[in-house]
Design a protein around this motif. Structure first.
Motif, PDB file in Angstrom:
ATOM      1  N   ILE A 134      39.959  35.823  33.506  1.00 32.22           N
ATOM      2  CA  ILE A 134      39.860  35.301  35.278  1.00 32.22           C
ATOM      3  C   ILE A 134      40.575  35.628  36.395  1.00 32.22           C
ATOM      4  O   ILE A 134      40.381  35.838  37.485  1.00 32.22           O
ATOM      5  CB  ILE A 134      39.399  33.380  34.811  1.00 32.22           C
ATOM      6  CG1 ILE A 134      38.761  33.125  34.209  1.00 32.22           C
ATOM      7  CG2 ILE A 134      39.609  32.757  36.409  1.00 32.22           C
ATOM      8  CD1 ILE A 134      37.249  33.076  34.048  1.00 32.22           C
TER       9      ILE A 134
ATOM     10  N   ARG B 247      37.837  30.193  43.791  1.00 32.45           N
ATOM     11  CA  ARG B 247      38.727  30.375  43.074  1.00 32.45           C
ATOM     12  C   ARG B 247      37.538  30.747  41.978  1.00 32.45           C
ATOM     13  O   ARG B 247      36.865  30.187  42.149  1.00 32.45           O
ATOM     14  CB  ARG B 247      39.972  29.463  42.069  1.00 32.45           C
ATOM     15  CG  ARG B 247      39.610  28.667  41.682  1.00 32.45           C
ATOM     16  CD  ARG B 247      40.428  27.094  41.122  1.00 32.45           C
ATOM     17  NE  ARG B 247      40.588  26.564  40.877  1.00 32.45           N
ATOM     18  CZ  ARG B 247      39.651  25.494  40.995  1.00 32.45           C
ATOM     19  NH1 ARG B 247      39.673  25.226  42.766  1.00 32.45           N
ATOM     20  NH2 ARG B 247      39.244  24.157  39.753  1.00 32.45           N
TER      21      ARG B 247
ATOM     22  N   GLU C  56      36.492  30.992  38.318  1.00 33.89           N
ATOM     23  CA  GLU C  56      36.200  29.554  37.285  1.00 33.89           C
ATOM     24  C   GLU C  56      35.456  30.558  36.251  1.00 33.89           C
ATOM     25  O   GLU C  56      36.245  30.542  35.127  1.00 33.89           O
ATOM     26  CB  GLU C  56      35.413  28.925  38.053  1.00 33.89           C
ATOM     27  CG  GLU C  56      36.183  28.080  39.091  1.00 33.89           C
ATOM     28  CD  GLU C  56      35.796  26.712  39.064  1.00 33.89           C
ATOM     29  OE1 GLU C  56      34.865  26.178  38.746  1.00 33.89           O
ATOM     30  OE2 GLU C  56      36.459  25.641  39.632  1.00 33.89           O
ATOM     31  N   LYS C  57      34.434  31.316  36.438  1.00 36.72           N
ATOM     32  CA  LYS C  57      34.311  32.135  34.284  1.00 36.72           C
ATOM     33  C   LYS C  57      33.668  33.751  35.102  1.00 36.72           C
ATOM     34  O   LYS C  57      32.603  33.830  36.644  1.00 36.72           O
ATOM     35  CB  LYS C  57      32.765  31.268  34.814  1.00 36.72           C
ATOM     36  CG  LYS C  57      33.440  29.836  33.758  1.00 36.72           C
ATOM     37  CD  LYS C  57      32.383  29.326  33.465  1.00 36.72           C
ATOM     38  CE  LYS C  57      32.410  28.691  32.660  1.00 36.72           C
ATOM     39  NZ  LYS C  57      32.084  26.808  31.686  1.00 36.72           N
TER      40      LYS C  57
ATOM     41  N   THR D 211      32.282  31.263  40.833  1.00 36.41           N
ATOM     42  CA  THR D 211      33.056  30.845  41.910  1.00 36.41           C
ATOM     43  C   THR D 211      33.649  29.689  42.190  1.00 36.41           C
ATOM     44  O   THR D 211      32.563  28.978  41.733  1.00 36.41           O
ATOM     45  CB  THR D 211      33.613  31.190  42.892  1.00 36.41           C
ATOM     46  OG1 THR D 211      32.432  31.310  44.039  1.00 36.41           O
ATOM     47  CG2 THR D 211      33.325  32.656  43.158  1.00 36.41           C
ATOM     48  N   THR D 212      34.315  28.888  42.957  1.00 31.05           N
ATOM     49  CA  THR D 212      33.912  27.189  42.702  1.00 31.05           C
ATOM     50  C   THR D 212      33.336  27.223  44.284  1.00 31.05           C
ATOM     51  O   THR D 212      32.401  26.140  44.501  1.00 31.05           O
ATOM     52  CB  THR D 212      35.342  26.735  43.750  1.00 31.05           C
ATOM     53  OG1 THR D 212      35.958  28.089  44.747  1.00 31.05           O
ATOM     54  CG2 THR D 212      36.121  26.484  42.615  1.00 31.05           C
TER      55      THR D 212
ATOM     56  N   TYR E 121      26.991  25.056  37.447  1.00 33.91           N
ATOM     57  CA  TYR E 121      27.319  25.453  38.755  1.00 33.91           C
ATOM     58  C   TYR E 121      26.395  24.697  39.825  1.00 33.91           C
ATOM     59  O   TYR E 121      27.074  24.544  41.383  1.00 33.91           O
ATOM     60  CB  TYR E 121      27.795  26.878  39.468  1.00 33.91           C
ATOM     61  CG  TYR E 121      29.088  26.266  37.846  1.00 33.91           C
ATOM     62  CD1 TYR E 121      30.834  25.856  38.987  1.00 33.91           C
ATOM     63  CD2 TYR E 121      29.442  27.341  37.401  1.00 33.91           C
ATOM     64  CE1 TYR E 121      31.603  26.563  39.216  1.00 33.91           C
ATOM     65  CE2 TYR E 121      30.611  27.202  37.037  1.00 33.91           C
ATOM     66  CZ  TYR E 121      31.832  26.644  37.548  1.00 33.91           C
ATOM     67  OH  TYR E 121      32.937  27.039  36.461  1.00 33.91           O
TER      68      TYR E 121
END
Length: 124
Positions: free
Chosen positions: A16, A32, A34-35, A47-48, A122
């Motif tokens: 990450i 950011r 995330e995976k 991402t976020t 997500y």
């Protein structure tokens, strides 16, 4: 076993922090990673704020196409798992405004399930 998985077409989780550093110029100030997953030379990054698909091109892979999809633009997705004679698993993602889905092929069910679960977290 990440390199072997990548060579076989299996998705392997990427680091990450390394992915965050690689995309630093592309990410928004409060965004950011995330995976992140690698499939052969390509990447699928959550991402976020969005889904990022990186398609490395050419012999060296130095040329990249980076597709950014806000989660709100993902209308639906489907997963097709492997079978006894069909050894490829396929993920399709329909994006608002596009007639054809984006498609990625995997060599195992675990990879497609991991990414499908991340999409559900997500995009839904």
């Amino acid at each position: 076993m990440g390199l072997l998985d990548a060579l076989l077409g299996n998705a392997s989780a990427n680091d990450i922090q390394e992915t965050q550093n690689d995309l630093a110029r592309l990410l928004a100030a409060d965004e950011r990673v995330e995976k992140a997953y690698a499939i052969l030379r390509d990447q699928i990054i959550f991402t976020t704020k969005r889904l990022i698909l990186v398609d490395k091109q050419g012999l060296t892979g130095s040329k990249k196409e980076i597709l950014s999809i806000p989660y709100r633009s993902i209308e639906r997705f489907s997963m097709e798992t492997t079978g006894h004679f069909d050894l490829d698993a396929e993920l399709k993602i329909w994006v608002r405004g596009q007639t054809e889905p984006l498609s990625k092929t995997f060599r195992d069910n675990q990879s497609i399930h991991d990414i499908g679960k991340a999409l559900a977290e997500y995009a839904l």
